[in-house]
Design a protein around this motif. Structure first.
Motif, PDB file in Angstrom:
ATOM      1  N   MET A  96       0.836  -1.213   0.000  1.00 35.27           N
ATOM      2  CA  MET A  96       0.000   0.000   0.000  1.00 35.27           C
ATOM      3  C   MET A  96       0.863   1.253   0.000  1.00 35.27           C
TER       4      MET A  96
ATOM      5  N   GLU B 247      -2.046   5.596   6.797  1.00 30.10           N
ATOM      6  CA  GLU B 247      -0.935   5.337   7.718  1.00 30.10           C
ATOM      7  C   GLU B 247      -0.188   6.594   8.127  1.00 30.10           C
TER       8      GLU B 247
ATOM      9  N   TYR C 261      -6.683  -3.946   7.241  1.00 30.47           N
ATOM     10  CA  TYR C 261      -6.807  -3.421   5.879  1.00 30.47           C
ATOM     11  C   TYR C 261      -6.991  -4.583   4.908  1.00 30.47           C
TER      12      TYR C 261
ATOM     13  N   ALA D 229      -2.914  -6.194   9.148  1.00 30.31           N
ATOM     14  CA  ALA D 229      -1.741  -6.979   9.534  1.00 30.31           C
ATOM     15  C   ALA D 229      -1.636  -6.899  11.045  1.00 30.31           C
TER      16      ALA D 229
ATOM     17  N   ARG E 157       9.032  -5.491  10.233  1.00 30.02           N
ATOM     18  CA  ARG E 157       9.170  -4.068   9.899  1.00 30.02           C
ATOM     19  C   ARG E 157      10.345  -3.501  10.709  1.00 30.02           C
TER      20      ARG E 157
ATOM     21  N   ARG F 292       6.378   1.089   8.743  1.00 31.19           N
ATOM     22  CA  ARG F 292       5.241   0.546   7.993  1.00 31.19           C
ATOM     23  C   ARG F 292       5.173   1.072   6.561  1.00 31.19           C
TER      24      ARG F 292
HETATM   25  N1  GLY Z   1       2.079  -0.897   5.893  1.00 25.39           N
HETATM   26  C1  GLY Z   1       1.414  -2.069   6.248  1.00 25.39           C
HETATM   27  C2  GLY Z   1       1.770  -2.626   7.545  1.00 25.39           C
HETATM   28  O1  GLY Z   1       2.681  -2.164   8.208  1.00 25.39           O
HETATM   29  O2  GLY Z   1       1.121  -3.553   7.955  1.00 25.39           O
END
Ligand code: GLY
Length: 344
Positions: free
Chosen positions: A45, A51, A230, A242, A285, A311
């Motif tokens: 995304m 976000e 999402y 997530a 992440r 993210r």
């Molecule tokens: N940008 C998506 C996530 O961190 O789940």
């Protein structure tokens, strides 16, 4: 100029590609395969609206600047690699749970009532309304990683998969197989960045499931945010993400995450109960202590860092590629909010 890049994720590959275009010599080392870490685990995304809601001004500016670069970046990359990266701008709905939430969303842009939302995504159950961002984009992040790797190779770069950097000795990066000496080293190893230098990045685990529809079922066209998850259409599957977990470097998938993601998704679209989980995965992440990226000089001479994207590594990639390539070549300023030395 000779540059060694540690990490063949979206950042390392995109920066390497830009450096190659400026006639630098580039070697990219990766502990595994190019584009297979967080780059492949992401949902792709370009979530400028969803976000960036609580992001500090500097990060919002980076997100918006990168979002503007995305169309030309995607076109140039597809041209250079000869591969499609599935870049599209089909919009995003941020669902409101009730009338009060809808009112709270109103100052942020175009708000749709229940009928307006149903016109865009008829499969949603009783939407109270939503914030609608018609030009929010997404990209097939796995195709993106592959295309960047091809573009790097076609531009004359070297990618060395399965060759983890274990130590840095001055301008030399040591791996189990040898040493690579360069004028500058870029640390772009995502969640693993902190293992190689004093760079405060921790892994934050995220699990995603991909749902496959029964015959005749239709995927929503826009991305949908609601009830803590999402939904992203990707080919013939619907990604549901997530989780956000502090679990060290663990990338095991769990029944708990699958159940959680499924039930949240089904609360938005009840017919998803007939869809099957086609795939589930976890990624890490890279997060800094203040949640902002680390973009600039590192703790050693001629060491640069591009990490901590947390993210938004996919969204930020075009801007980071330009900014970091310029910086490594001695041009361009460090943005103070992103300076990796701010934690020293
Ligand atoms: N940008 C998506 C996530 O961190 O789940």
């Amino acid at each position: 100029m000779k540059v060694v890049i540690i990490g063949a994720g979206v950042a390392g590959l995109a920066i390497g590609w830009r450096l190659l275009q400026a006639d630098c010599s580039v070697i990219i080392l990766d502990r595994a395969q190019p584009g297979r870490g967080a780059t492949s685990a992401a949902a792709g995304m370009l979530a400028v609206t969803a976000e960036m809601e609580d992001a500090p001004e500097a990060e919002r500016r980076l997100a918006l600047a990168s979002d503007v670069l995305w169309p030309s970046f995607a076109a140039e990359l597809e041209q250079a690699s000869g591969q499609s990266i599935g870049y599209r701008r089909d919009g995003a709905l941020m669902l409101a749970a009730d009338a009060a939430e809808l009112e709270a969303l109103r100052p942020r842009g175009t708000v749709l009532d229940s009928a307006g939302v149903a016109a865009l995504a008829p499969m949603l159950a009783n939407p109270a309304g939503a914030l609608w961002t018609a030009d929010e984009g997404h990209v097939d992040n796995r195709a993106l990683g592959a295309a960047l790797a091809v573009a790097v190779l076609k531009a004359g770069g070297k990618i060395l998969p399965g060759e983890a950097a274990v130590r840095m000795d001055g301008h030399t990066v040591l791996t189990p197989y040898g040493g690579y000496t360069a004028d500058a080293v870029l640390l772009a190893a995502g969640a693993w960045s902190g293992l190689l230098a004093k760079v405060p990045v921790i892994p934050v685990k995220g699990e995603i499931i991909a749902l496959a529809p029964p015959p005749g079922a239709v995927l929503p066209k826009p991305m949908i945010w609601g009830n803590g998850v999402y939904l992203v259409p990707r080919g013939d599957r619907l990604l549901v993400g997530a989780t956000v977990q502090d679990a060290g470097f663990d990338t095991n998938i769990t029944d708990a995450a699958r159940r959680h993601l499924r039930s949240r998704a089904e609360s938005l679209i009840p017919s998803l109960q007939d869809w099957t989980v086609a795939e589930q995965w976890a990624g890490l992440r890279p997060k800094s202590p203040d949640g902002l990226p680390l973009l600039g000089p590192g703790p050693l001479p001629d060491l640069f860092v591009a990490s901590g994207q947390y993210r938004n590594g996919i969204l930020f990639a075009p801007a980071i590629a330009r900014m970091m390539a310029d910086m490594i070549m001695g041009q361009g300023a460090v943005i103070p909010e992103f300076d990796p030395r701010r934690f020293a």
